[in-house]
Enzyme design. Structure first.
Site, PDB file in Angstrom:
ATOM      1  N   SER A 203      -1.907  -5.361   2.557  1.00 28.71           N
ATOM      2  CA  SER A 203      -1.000  -5.580   1.544  1.00 28.71           C
ATOM      3  C   SER A 203      -0.764  -6.929   1.062  1.00 28.71           C
ATOM      4  O   SER A 203      -0.763  -6.614  -0.665  1.00 28.71           O
ATOM      5  CB  SER A 203      -0.042  -5.511   1.930  1.00 28.71           C
ATOM      6  OG  SER A 203       0.506  -6.555   3.024  1.00 28.71           O
ATOM      7  N   HIS A 231       0.880   1.451   1.423  1.00 27.02           N
ATOM      8  CA  HIS A 231       0.853   1.397  -0.044  1.00 27.02           C
ATOM      9  C   HIS A 231      -0.367   2.157  -0.401  1.00 27.02           C
ATOM     10  O   HIS A 231      -0.518   2.254  -1.316  1.00 27.02           O
ATOM     11  CB  HIS A 231      -0.045  -0.309   0.310  1.00 27.02           C
ATOM     12  CG  HIS A 231       0.703  -1.806   0.442  1.00 27.02           C
ATOM     13  ND1 HIS A 231       1.597  -2.477  -0.468  1.00 27.02           N
ATOM     14  CD2 HIS A 231       0.879  -2.336   1.202  1.00 27.02           C
ATOM     15  CE1 HIS A 231       2.551  -3.019   0.205  1.00 27.02           C
ATOM     16  NE2 HIS A 231       1.623  -3.285   0.901  1.00 27.02           N
ATOM     17  N   LYS A 259       8.299   2.132  -0.630  1.00 27.03           N
ATOM     18  CA  LYS A 259       7.567   1.741  -1.947  1.00 27.03           C
ATOM     19  C   LYS A 259       6.903   2.551  -3.246  1.00 27.03           C
ATOM     20  O   LYS A 259       8.125   2.859  -4.018  1.00 27.03           O
ATOM     21  CB  LYS A 259       6.299   1.329  -1.597  1.00 27.03           C
ATOM     22  CG  LYS A 259       6.160  -0.335   0.010  1.00 27.03           C
ATOM     23  CD  LYS A 259       5.145  -0.994   0.015  1.00 27.03           C
ATOM     24  CE  LYS A 259       6.193  -2.241   1.383  1.00 27.03           C
ATOM     25  NZ  LYS A 259       5.954  -2.711   2.147  1.00 27.03           N
TER      26      LYS A 259
END
Ligand SMILES: *Cc1c(COP(=O)(O)O)cnc(C)c1O
Length: 419
Positions: A203, A231, A259
């Site tokens: 990240s 991610h 996300k």
């Protein structure tokens, strides 16, 4: 005759209670004061920004429009009208809160549907939802390894992985970032059951783990491999694991709906045996209120959108690459993005802060990431592109960096410090 005032009146009638000066015991007062002072002096004091708008490619703060360059809403789905109306419909039908843990009365058909869809996305037999990615990591790791076992963790793993490892009581071996030789060395000496855990896309550095090699190592030593795709899910296709053709070879794939999927929630995709075990043993599943129905409906719709519109992920990644090349051409030390994260290394926290303030004056929100989120001396701006940024946004952002590049004269080195 007026009724006697009831003690319940004070609960049912709104009244404003004046704020009391906090009466903390002296030892606590000095502890908190001292800690806060130290953070301020080290340039590490955080303030919380309040957005007055939805988290789109631009946001409003204090009446001013800013380009948002630090959100994990990579595909722009958090504000997508299709997700919003799915959430509204689910709220109308099932309510806004789930009211209890899944094991009590909190489960709705949407929970099962989403678990099924996520299992399909990841090519796994089963899937288990958690309230967030943080809770998924903490609960899963702590349920799988115990004192007497060993957990191997990449030095740059997310805080939720670190916390899960600590909570488990297992012996923790932190291996240098991506260092397979060190991981193998640790495997050869590990005691008990062994879990290897790594982010797929890291990240804060935006790079990727050597997953194929970790799969081989885990196989060779009979260790269980767990990969955090927070991610990568929805940005690198369905994740880095499937993109590398490793589906079915990574026994535990963790992800988040918070996300790229634009919503909220964490999940673990794994075999039925493993998921069933977690349903019984993962305390962050067991004792946490189930995700609310509107959130689940939004995530279900996000899965439809990413299937229909793969161009969103491609655009988020392409903009990250364009931003990276632009920064490098300016002589800045950006790290190459593998998903949609472009870290711009600044070194000392003060430099990251002054660059962030200069950008802020230009109308760009790019927050400085400082220790303890990243190792000391590696403060950075963690720039994230979104599929919904325009070409003009990126061009403007690069113009601004061109004007401020002299703020960053000292070339820093990327992360290399202990967790
Ligand atoms: C954000 C993140 C998490 C936590 O996910 P949430 O859904 O935000 O709690 C876990 N792992 C990694 C690598 C992350 O970046």
């Amino acid at each position: 005759m007026s009724p006697q005032p009831s003690p319940l009146d004070s609960l049912t009638q709104p009244q404003s209670i004046p704020a009391q000066p906090s009466a903390l015991p002296q030892v606590w007062q000095s502890f908190l004061h001292g800690q806060s002072q130290a953070l301020v002096q080290a340039g590490l004091w955080r303030t919380i920004e309040t957005l007055d708008s939805a988290p789109g490619p631009t946001v409003t703060i204090d009446g001013r429009e800013l380009i948002l360059l630090c959100s994990n809403n990579y595909l722009g789905l958090a504000t997508d009208p299709r997700l919003v109306s799915a959430a509204q419909a689910a709220a109308a039908r099932y309510g806004v809160g789930s009211g209890a843990s899944r094991l009590l009365s909190g489960s709705t058909p949407l929970h099962g549907q989403l678990e099924q869809r996520l299992a399909q996305l990841k090519g796994s037999e089963d899937c288990l939802l958690f309230g967030s990615g943080y809770l998924a990591n903490v609960g899963t790791i702590a349920a799988l390894v115990q004192p007497g076992d060993t957990v191997l963790s990449d030095r740059l793993n997310h805080a939720s992985i670190i916390d899960g490892c600590r909570l488990s009581g297992a012996q923790i071996v932190v291996f240098p970032h991506g260092d397979l030789a060190a991981a193998e060395q640790a495997l050869s000496q590990a005691r008990g059951k062994v879990l290897i855990v790594t982010d797929s896309v890291f990240s804060m550095d935006g790079d990727v783990a050597p997953l194929a090699e970790l799969v081989t190592l885990a196989d060779r030593y009979g260790a269980l491999l767990m990969v955090d795709e927070a991610h990568a899910t929805g940005v690198i296709g369905h994740g880095l694991v499937p993109s590398l053709g490793l589906s079915g070879r990574v026994p535990i794939v963790m992800g988040t709906c918070s996300k790229a999927l634009g919503s909220l929630g964490g999940f673990v995709a794994a075999s039925r045996l493993l998921c069933d075990y977690l349903r019984q043993r993962a305390r962050t599943f067991f004792f946490d209120t189930a995700l609310p129905p509107p959130v689940l409906a939004a995530t279900l719709t996000a899965l439809d959108v990413i299937a229909k519109e793969p161009e969103r992920a491609i655009r988020a990644q392409a903009l990250a690459t364009r931003l990276y090349h632009g920064l490098v051409q300016l002589g800045l030390s950006a790290l190459p993005p593998r998903a949609a994260i472009v870290p711009l290394m600044c070194g000392p926290a003060e430099l990251a802060l002054s660059l962030a303030s200069a950008l802020r004056r230009d109308g760009i929100l790019a927050l400085a990431v400082r220790p303890p989120t990243v190792p000391p001396g590696t403060a950075r701006l963690r720039l994230c592109t979104m599929a919904t940024h325009t070409d003009a946004h990126i061009a403007y952002i690069l113009d601004c960096f061109a004007r401020h590049k002299d703020l960053l004269r000292r070339p820093p080195t990327p992360s290399a410090q202990p967790q």
